[in-house]
Each structure stands twice: as C-alpha cells, then as structure tokens.
Design a protein around this motif. Sequence first.
Motif, PDB file in Angstrom:
ATOM      1  N   LEU A  64      32.294 114.512 -45.877  1.00 43.29           N
ATOM      2  CA  LEU A  64      32.506 113.342 -45.045  1.00 43.29           C
ATOM      3  C   LEU A  64      31.121 112.829 -44.646  1.00 43.29           C
ATOM      4  CD1 LEU A  64      35.385 114.785 -42.838  1.00 43.29           C
ATOM      5  CD2 LEU A  64      35.600 113.150 -44.710  1.00 43.29           C
ATOM      6  N   VAL A  65      30.712 111.697 -45.208  1.00 49.07           N
ATOM      7  CA  VAL A  65      29.342 111.209 -45.043  1.00 49.07           C
ATOM      8  C   VAL A  65      29.213 110.415 -43.748  1.00 49.07           C
ATOM      9  CG1 VAL A  65      27.479 109.880 -46.088  1.00 49.07           C
ATOM     10  CG2 VAL A  65      29.106 111.111 -47.558  1.00 49.07           C
ATOM     11  N   VAL A  66      28.223 110.810 -42.937  1.00 53.96           N
ATOM     12  CA  VAL A  66      27.947 110.113 -41.677  1.00 53.96           C
ATOM     13  C   VAL A  66      26.458 109.781 -41.620  1.00 53.96           C
ATOM     14  CG1 VAL A  66      29.817 111.354 -40.528  1.00 53.96           C
ATOM     15  CG2 VAL A  66      27.484 112.230 -40.354  1.00 53.96           C
ATOM     16  N   ARG A  67      26.122 108.844 -40.750  1.00 54.06           N
ATOM     17  CA  ARG A  67      24.717 108.474 -40.563  1.00 54.06           C
ATOM     18  C   ARG A  67      24.026 109.487 -39.664  1.00 54.06           C
ATOM     19  NH1 ARG A  67      24.237 102.291 -38.881  1.00 54.06           N
ATOM     20  NH2 ARG A  67      22.042 102.911 -38.942  1.00 54.06           N
ATOM     21  N   ASP A  68      22.721 109.498 -39.743  1.00 59.28           N
ATOM     22  CA  ASP A  68      21.911 110.445 -38.983  1.00 59.28           C
ATOM     23  C   ASP A  68      21.867 110.068 -37.507  1.00 59.28           C
ATOM     24  OD1 ASP A  68      20.312 112.664 -38.702  1.00 59.28           O
ATOM     25  OD2 ASP A  68      18.453 111.620 -39.232  1.00 59.28           O
ATOM     26  N   ALA A  69      22.058 111.054 -36.647  1.00 54.25           N
ATOM     27  CA  ALA A  69      21.980 110.894 -35.195  1.00 54.25           C
ATOM     28  C   ALA A  69      22.056 112.284 -34.591  1.00 54.25           C
ATOM     29  CB  ALA A  69      23.126 110.026 -34.663  1.00 54.25           C
ATOM     30  N   PRO A  70      21.543 112.490 -33.375  1.00 55.24           N
ATOM     31  CA  PRO A  70      21.645 113.816 -32.759  1.00 55.24           C
ATOM     32  C   PRO A  70      23.091 114.271 -32.639  1.00 55.24           C
ATOM     33  CG  PRO A  70      20.129 112.410 -31.526  1.00 55.24           C
ATOM     34  CD  PRO A  70      20.814 111.527 -32.525  1.00 55.24           C
ATOM     35  N   GLY A  71      23.419 115.419 -33.242  1.00 51.90           N
ATOM     36  CA  GLY A  71      24.760 115.953 -33.168  1.00 51.90           C
ATOM     37  C   GLY A  71      25.744 115.320 -34.124  1.00 51.90           C
ATOM     38  N   PHE A  72      25.324 114.191 -34.775  1.00 51.37           N
ATOM     39  CA  PHE A  72      26.175 113.513 -35.769  1.00 51.37           C
ATOM     40  C   PHE A  72      27.502 113.106 -35.126  1.00 51.37           C
ATOM     41  CE2 PHE A  72      24.033 117.363 -37.596  1.00 51.37           C
ATOM     42  CZ  PHE A  72      22.818 116.738 -37.771  1.00 51.37           C
ATOM     43  N   VAL A  73      28.630 113.401 -35.758  1.00 49.71           N
ATOM     44  CA  VAL A  73      29.926 113.119 -35.136  1.00 49.71           C
ATOM     45  C   VAL A  73      30.481 114.387 -34.489  1.00 49.71           C
ATOM     46  CG1 VAL A  73      32.327 112.452 -35.525  1.00 49.71           C
ATOM     47  CG2 VAL A  73      30.487 111.223 -36.706  1.00 49.71           C
ATOM     48  N   THR A 126      22.208 122.115 -40.364  1.00 48.55           N
ATOM     49  CA  THR A 126      21.958 121.779 -38.971  1.00 48.55           C
ATOM     50  C   THR A 126      23.231 121.293 -38.311  1.00 48.55           C
ATOM     51  OG1 THR A 126      20.728 120.299 -37.487  1.00 48.55           O
ATOM     52  CG2 THR A 126      21.213 119.465 -39.676  1.00 48.55           C
ATOM     53  N   SER A 127      23.399 121.646 -37.047  1.00 49.34           N
ATOM     54  CA  SER A 127      24.579 121.186 -36.325  1.00 49.34           C
ATOM     55  C   SER A 127      24.240 120.097 -35.325  1.00 49.34           C
ATOM     56  CB  SER A 127      25.247 122.362 -35.598  1.00 49.34           C
ATOM     57  OG  SER A 127      24.353 122.939 -34.656  1.00 49.34           O
ATOM     58  N   CYS A 128      22.955 119.905 -35.029  1.00 52.29           N
ATOM     59  CA  CYS A 128      22.568 118.909 -34.021  1.00 52.29           C
ATOM     60  C   CYS A 128      21.241 118.203 -34.306  1.00 52.29           C
ATOM     61  CB  CYS A 128      22.482 119.557 -32.637  1.00 52.29           C
ATOM     62  SG  CYS A 128      24.081 120.004 -31.923  1.00 52.29           S
ATOM     63  N   ILE A 129      20.281 118.918 -34.906  1.00 49.19           N
ATOM     64  CA  ILE A 129      18.950 118.340 -35.093  1.00 49.19           C
ATOM     65  C   ILE A 129      19.018 117.218 -36.128  1.00 49.19           C
ATOM     66  CG2 ILE A 129      16.552 118.803 -35.729  1.00 49.19           C
ATOM     67  CD1 ILE A 129      17.076 121.749 -34.998  1.00 49.19           C
ATOM     68  N   PRO A 130      18.503 116.031 -35.824  1.00 46.83           N
ATOM     69  CA  PRO A 130      18.556 114.927 -36.779  1.00 46.83           C
ATOM     70  C   PRO A 130      17.886 115.281 -38.104  1.00 46.83           C
ATOM     71  CG  PRO A 130      17.952 114.120 -34.600  1.00 46.83           C
ATOM     72  CD  PRO A 130      17.915 115.618 -34.524  1.00 46.83           C
ATOM     73  N   VAL A 131      18.486 114.818 -39.192  1.00 42.48           N
ATOM     74  CA  VAL A 131      17.945 115.090 -40.522  1.00 42.48           C
ATOM     75  C   VAL A 131      16.564 114.468 -40.678  1.00 42.48           C
ATOM     76  CG1 VAL A 131      18.275 114.597 -42.985  1.00 42.48           C
ATOM     77  CG2 VAL A 131      20.186 115.414 -41.595  1.00 42.48           C
ATOM     78  N   ALA A 132      16.340 113.304 -40.077  1.00 42.41           N
ATOM     79  CA  ALA A 132      15.027 112.657 -40.167  1.00 42.41           C
ATOM     80  C   ALA A 132      13.938 113.564 -39.625  1.00 42.41           C
ATOM     81  CB  ALA A 132      15.040 111.335 -39.407  1.00 42.41           C
ATOM     82  N   ARG A 133      14.239 114.264 -38.547  1.00 43.96           N
ATOM     83  CA  ARG A 133      13.258 115.183 -37.967  1.00 43.96           C
ATOM     84  C   ARG A 133      12.999 116.357 -38.902  1.00 43.96           C
ATOM     85  NH1 ARG A 133       8.773 115.765 -35.142  1.00 43.96           N
ATOM     86  NH2 ARG A 133       8.723 117.685 -33.892  1.00 43.96           N
ATOM     87  N   LEU A 134      14.045 116.922 -39.466  1.00 46.09           N
ATOM     88  CA  LEU A 134      13.882 118.037 -40.388  1.00 46.09           C
ATOM     89  C   LEU A 134      13.140 117.607 -41.650  1.00 46.09           C
ATOM     90  CD1 LEU A 134      17.452 119.583 -40.072  1.00 46.09           C
ATOM     91  CD2 LEU A 134      15.351 120.359 -38.953  1.00 46.09           C
ATOM     92  N   ALA A 135      13.449 116.430 -42.156  1.00 47.03           N
ATOM     93  CA  ALA A 135      12.798 115.934 -43.371  1.00 47.03           C
ATOM     94  C   ALA A 135      11.306 115.736 -43.164  1.00 47.03           C
ATOM     95  CB  ALA A 135      13.447 114.626 -43.805  1.00 47.03           C
ATOM     96  N   SER A 136      10.909 115.443 -41.927  1.00 48.96           N
ATOM     97  CA  SER A 136       9.484 115.205 -41.653  1.00 48.96           C
ATOM     98  C   SER A 136       8.646 116.466 -41.809  1.00 48.96           C
ATOM     99  CB  SER A 136       9.305 114.649 -40.237  1.00 48.96           C
ATOM    100  OG  SER A 136       9.549 115.656 -39.248  1.00 48.96           O
ATOM    101  N   PHE A 137       9.291 117.630 -41.863  1.00 52.51           N
ATOM    102  CA  PHE A 137       8.568 118.884 -42.039  1.00 52.51           C
ATOM    103  C   PHE A 137       8.269 119.165 -43.514  1.00 52.51           C
ATOM    104  CE2 PHE A 137      11.278 120.171 -38.187  1.00 52.51           C
ATOM    105  CZ  PHE A 137      10.363 119.614 -37.312  1.00 52.51           C
ATOM    106  N   THR A 138       8.723 118.295 -44.394  1.00 46.84           N
ATOM    107  CA  THR A 138       8.546 118.491 -45.831  1.00 46.84           C
ATOM    108  C   THR A 138       7.804 117.310 -46.445  1.00 46.84           C
ATOM    109  OG1 THR A 138      10.500 117.324 -46.671  1.00 46.84           O
ATOM    110  CG2 THR A 138      10.859 119.537 -45.785  1.00 46.84           C
ATOM    111  N   GLY A 139       7.400 117.478 -47.687  1.00 44.09           N
ATOM    112  CA  GLY A 139       6.808 116.383 -48.446  1.00 44.09           C
ATOM    113  C   GLY A 139       7.812 115.708 -49.342  1.00 44.09           C
ATOM    114  N   ARG A 140       9.107 115.956 -49.099  1.00 45.09           N
ATOM    115  CA  ARG A 140      10.177 115.413 -49.940  1.00 45.09           C
ATOM    116  C   ARG A 140      11.321 114.889 -49.074  1.00 45.09           C
ATOM    117  NH1 ARG A 140      11.528 120.618 -53.229  1.00 45.09           N
ATOM    118  NH2 ARG A 140       9.372 121.124 -52.733  1.00 45.09           N
TER     119      ARG A 140
END
Length: 310
Positions: A199-208, A138-152
């Motif tokens: 390069l590890v960043v925190r979750d946010a729309p669009g990240f860095v 993903t280049s913009c969608i928050p990972v939290a949102r994507l993770a919510s579509f799964t059971g993991r």
Amino acid sequence: MGEWTDTTDSTDSGAAVPVPRTIGVVGAGTMGVGVAQCFAAAGHTVVVVDPVQEALRSAPGRLRDGVRAARLLRRRDAAAGAAPTADPERVTWSGELSVLADAGFVVECAPEKEPVKEKVLRELDAVCGPETVFASCTSCIPVARLASFTGRPDRVIGTHFMNPAPLKDAVEVVRGPETAERTLRLTLAVLDGLGKHGLVVRDAPGFVTNRVLMLTLNEAAAVLDEGTADADTVDRVFQDCFGHPTGPLRTADLIGLDTVRDSLLVLLEHTGDERFRPCPLLSRLVADGRTGRKSGHGFFSYPVRSARPA
C-alpha cells in the motif's frame, strides 16, 4: 550481483522487473526474523545480520518456532491454498554487514532509533553495490531522512512490515521524495513474490499507520493511568464496540512498549506535536523492563519460554 530472476510487475504494463535472489536483512529481533521467514518461504536465499550476539544466538530457534507455527496454520488452512512455509536452511546468520556485499535488496530492521539506523545505512552504503536497494522497515522516521544517510537516495524506500510479518498480507510502502520509480516497481514486485501487497503512501513522520496508531496506544495508556477503566476493559471496548481483533493495550504489548515509546519520541521530534509525548505510565513500564510480550510483562502478563540454544 548474484543471481536474478525476472518477475512481472503489474504496475508497469507487464514490464519485467529483475528481483534479486539473495536478500539481506539487518536486525535479528522479532521483526527481522519474521521478515527473513517471509523471504525464505518465497524461495530466496536470506542473510541476516545483527551485531548483538545474544540476538544471533536465539534467532535460529525463534525462526524455527515461526516456521512450525506457519506449518500448523498451513495444515489447518490447506483447503484454502495456504502459502508455502520457510526452509530455515535458506537463512544464514552473521554479525558483520560485509556479508551483504552481494545482496541485491536489503531490508533494514534495526531499532527505531535514528542514530542506530544512520550507522547501519552508512555502513551498508559503503558495503553494497551501487544498484542495491535499501528498504527500511522504519515505523516512524521519514524515508527522506534515512535516504540522506546514503549516497543513493533514489534507491531508498520504506517497507513497513506489520508484526507478525509472516501473517500479515499488506506492507505499508513509503516512497520518499527522491525514491526512483524503478525502486518502487522493484519493491512492489518483491512484495508480490512474498504473497503480500504494498500500500503506497507518501513520506511523512509515522506515515499513515503509526501517525494514527501511536496516538491511540498512547491515549489508551493514559486512560488506564487515570483510572478510567482497567486494562482488560479498555481493550474490550475496542473489541466489542468497534470489532477490533485486539485492543490497543495488547497491541502495544505485542509491538513492544519500548518500541512504542521510541516511535512516539520520533514522532514528537519530527512533528513537534506534544500529543506524541509518551504518557507517564508507558515510560514507567519501559523503565521497569516491562516491555510487553517479549519480557513477559507489559500492560498484561504473558508466559515466557526459556531461550533455546541456536
């Protein structure tokens, strides 16, 4: 779940992290093929899935082109110890997600549209074993949102590869609020095996990257639309004044203007910030099919080779 090989992860005091040999890639577009090339070059067995038959037909030829380009660069940079190039025979192609049942690590490279990614992730969740990690490009969608579509959600992470993936040494790794430490360590070990650093960043729309870059690309298009400067001058300002290797408009053409527009719309939705609304010129170009390098026309014009058979 297939064969595994132990790789030492420097982030965990030398603890061994099992890295899957079989890697799944969802999406046979520019990014998906580039990511598959990276994994094949590192010795992995790669399975690429795309439901669009046209993409599947052209993907092997595009992979071969990428491998040839990498070999030319390798010969040129042999004295510097260039990385190995991919063996196309390590990559197989399919239109069905079910073939990824034995993949231990899946990189999702579907278009940057939330309904598309939701469908892919829900189907992957049903197909893959419970230990499989889903790494979204993903280049913009928050990972939290994507993770919510799964059971993991603990096994979902963002791996934002840059284009062209085989030539970029860094990957923006996005850790969601529920991403497990083991998932992060495994992902960094996988990337290390590709010769790339995360390069590890925190979750946010669009990240860095795209929180900043998409604003720049959108404003550059607006400046062009307003007649402040022509396209070449806009880019040369960034190249000659700031030392950028390419300017924002050629960068947008490389990414794909449709992808830029979709990314801006995602950022607009998730932030509510009107600065991310695509400028009129960008929307017009996409509506006219002028999507950049891949179409032959965007802010600039490019030669387009005829598609080769798979």
